[in-house]
Motif scaffolding. Structure first.
Motif, short mmCIF file in Angstrom:
data_model
loop_
_atom_site.label_atom_id
_atom_site.label_comp_id
_atom_site.label_asym_id
_atom_site.label_seq_id
_atom_site.Cartn_x
_atom_site.Cartn_y
_atom_site.Cartn_z
N ILE A 1 0.93 -1.25 0.00
CA ILE A 1 -0.14 -0.08 -0.17
C ILE A 1 0.82 1.18 0.04
O ILE A 1 0.67 2.14 -0.81
CB ILE A 1 -0.98 0.04 1.17
N VAL A 2 1.95 1.18 0.75
CA VAL A 2 2.77 2.40 1.06
C VAL A 2 3.57 2.64 -0.36
O VAL A 2 3.65 3.87 -1.10
CB VAL A 2 3.90 2.20 1.96
N LEU B 1 0.95 4.07 -2.87
CA LEU B 1 1.00 5.54 -2.67
C LEU B 1 2.01 6.26 -2.94
O LEU B 1 1.72 7.37 -3.66
CB LEU B 1 0.51 5.96 -1.12
N HIS C 1 -0.64 4.93 9.27
CA HIS C 1 -1.19 3.42 8.82
C HIS C 1 -2.17 3.85 7.73
O HIS C 1 -2.94 5.00 7.83
CB HIS C 1 -2.24 2.96 10.24
N PRO C 2 -2.22 2.92 6.83
CA PRO C 2 -3.48 3.08 5.62
C PRO C 2 -4.59 3.37 6.06
O PRO C 2 -5.19 2.35 6.85
CB PRO C 2 -2.95 2.19 4.71
N ASN D 1 -8.52 3.36 3.96
CA ASN D 1 -9.43 3.47 2.71
C ASN D 1 -10.55 4.35 2.59
O ASN D 1 -11.29 4.26 3.55
CB ASN D 1 -10.12 1.95 2.54
N TRP E 1 -6.56 4.88 -1.01
CA TRP E 1 -5.73 4.51 0.01
C TRP E 1 -5.16 5.91 0.47
O TRP E 1 -4.75 6.69 -0.41
CB TRP E 1 -4.51 3.37 0.04
N LEU F 1 -2.60 7.64 3.93
CA LEU F 1 -1.98 7.47 5.20
C LEU F 1 -2.46 8.52 6.05
O LEU F 1 -2.59 9.56 5.98
CB LEU F 1 -0.45 7.66 5.05
#
Length: 108
Positions: A8-9, A12, A29-30, A32, A37, A39
């Motif tokens: 996810i990071v 992004l 933390h991610p 939604n 997504w 942070l």
């Protein structure tokens, strides 16, 4: 879960037009947000049992341009550390996974 956090990071970072890591001071933390997504600051609880978060830190390179713990700051690389913590049978447990993200396009 750790691999998902790292991915996810990375996603992004690759899709960002501005610094996506500003919420990571020091942990984020991610979340939604309507299918996208983002942070958010701090850690978060998952299923009432696990707590997870991500740290984004500067990355450094040595004289051979290899990523190292110390050396010359690489402004286009970032160390990602994903951590999951939980309690099992009254004992704190945790797992950590590290990886790197790269701003190959120097967009921000």
């Amino acid at each position: 879960l750790l691999t998902e956090l790292i991915e996810i990071v990375r996603d992004l970072e690759q899709s960002a037009t501005s610094d996506p890591f500003t919420a990571c001071t020091p942990t984020c933390h991610p979340e939604n947000n309507s299918g996208t997504w983002v942070l958010a600051p701090g850690t978060t609880d998952v299923l009432g049992r696990f707590e997870y978060g991500v740290r984004i830190e500067p990355a450094y390179r040595d004289g051979s341009h290899l990523l190292t713990q110390t050396g010359t700051l690489d402004p286009n690389s970032f160390l990602i550390t994903a951590t999951v913590e939980w309690e099992a049978l009254g004992t704190a447990q945790s797992r950590t996974l590290t990886s790197y993200a790269y701003d190959l396009y120097d967009r921000w």
